[in-house]
Design an enzyme around this catalytic site. Structure first.
Site, short mmCIF file in Angstrom:
data_model
loop_
_atom_site.label_atom_id
_atom_site.label_comp_id
_atom_site.label_asym_id
_atom_site.label_seq_id
_atom_site.Cartn_x
_atom_site.Cartn_y
_atom_site.Cartn_z
N GLN A 100 -5.08 -0.53 -4.66
CA GLN A 100 -5.68 -1.70 -5.31
C GLN A 100 -6.38 -1.33 -6.63
O GLN A 100 -6.34 -2.09 -7.59
CB GLN A 100 -6.65 -2.37 -4.33
N CYS B 208 0.84 -1.19 0.00
CA CYS B 208 0.00 0.00 0.00
C CYS B 208 0.88 1.25 0.00
O CYS B 208 1.79 1.37 0.82
CB CYS B 208 -0.89 -0.06 1.24
N GLU B 209 0.62 2.16 -0.94
CA GLU B 209 1.50 3.33 -1.05
C GLU B 209 1.25 4.35 0.05
O GLU B 209 2.03 5.27 0.24
CB GLU B 209 1.35 3.99 -2.42
N HIS B 210 0.17 4.20 0.78
CA HIS B 210 -0.10 5.16 1.86
C HIS B 210 0.62 4.81 3.15
O HIS B 210 0.92 5.69 3.95
CB HIS B 210 -1.61 5.22 2.14
N HIS B 211 0.84 3.52 3.38
CA HIS B 211 1.44 3.11 4.66
C HIS B 211 2.68 2.22 4.49
O HIS B 211 3.28 1.84 5.48
CB HIS B 211 0.41 2.32 5.49
N CYS C 222 -2.61 -2.64 6.32
CA CYS C 222 -2.61 -1.29 6.89
C CYS C 222 -3.91 -1.04 7.65
O CYS C 222 -3.95 -0.19 8.53
CB CYS C 222 -2.39 -0.22 5.82
N HIS D 274 -5.92 -5.91 3.36
CA HIS D 274 -5.00 -4.80 3.56
C HIS D 274 -4.50 -4.78 5.00
O HIS D 274 -5.27 -4.49 5.92
CB HIS D 274 -5.70 -3.47 3.24
ZN LIG Z 1 -2.76 1.78 3.53
#
Ligand SMILES: [Zn+2]
Length: 198
Positions: free
Chosen positions: A112, A71-74, A142, A140
């Site tokens: 995703q 995941c590119e956010h976390h 995250c 996920h």
């Molecule tokens: Zn995430």
């Protein structure tokens, strides 16, 4: 990268010099390079001419392709299964090439939805089929590891193009053949939205 990882360990309150962590920066660097190796991959090299002319216009399905992404956010993993189908116009691609394409796009920092669309767009570009369908089901970490929106840590995304978009019977046939664990309706951006703001 190893200096940064040593620094990160210290920031986390660890002693980067202790025995168990001595080789960790080297291992983390190696692992991260593998998990993001999709940036360096070349789709043409992977396809490598495995396109064949055929007189076949029935659905081709490759289902239950395992994938692991980040995941590119976390920078935490999300992983699950990818199902791909297409209806050839006059060309088919070697079946083993499809899981390799999934690897190329999953071994990057991703969301995703983009992963799903990139797989569909690439097959569409290369095979020029009458239609292409991609469904991705993923858990996920995250969300599940951090206790956020536990009930939504499983997400389903889909990309339907050509005949799969235009013809509901074709779409239903595909969905029936892959027998989703969850209902595809209403699924979509829950994962990205839920993790992006936290
Ligand atoms: Zn995430």
């Amino acid at each position: 990268m190893q200096d940064l990882i040593r620094q990160l360990l210290a920031e986390l309150g660890e002693d980067p010099g202790r025995e168990g962590l001595q080789n960790t920066p080297k291992r983390v660097e190696k692992a991260l390079k593998f998990l993001t190796s999709g940036y360096d991959a070349n789709i043409d090299d992977i396809v490598n001419g495995a396109l064949f002319s055929v007189d076949y216009s029935e659905m081709v399905i490759v289902k239950d392709i395992d994938f692991y992404s980040m995941c590119e956010h976390h920078l935490l993993p999300f992983f699950g299964k990818c199902h791909v189908a297409y209806i050839p116009s006059n060309k088919v691609i070697g079946l083993s090439k499809i899981p390799r394409m999934v690897d190329v796009f999953s071994r990057r920092l991703q969301v995703q939805e983009r992963l799903t669309n990139q797989i569909a767009a690439t097959i569409s570009d290369i095979v020029r089929p009458l239609g292409v369908a991609v469904v991705v089901e993923a858990t996920h970490l995250c969300m599940s590891m951090r206790g956020v929106e536990k009930q939504n840590s499983f997400a389903v995304t889909s990309a339907m193009q050509g005949a799969f978009h235009d013809n509901s019977r074709t779409r239903m046939e595909f969905l029936e053949l892959i027998r989703l664990r969850s209902n595809i309706r209403g699924a979509g951006s829950a994962a990205e939205l839920a993790c992006a703001d936290e």
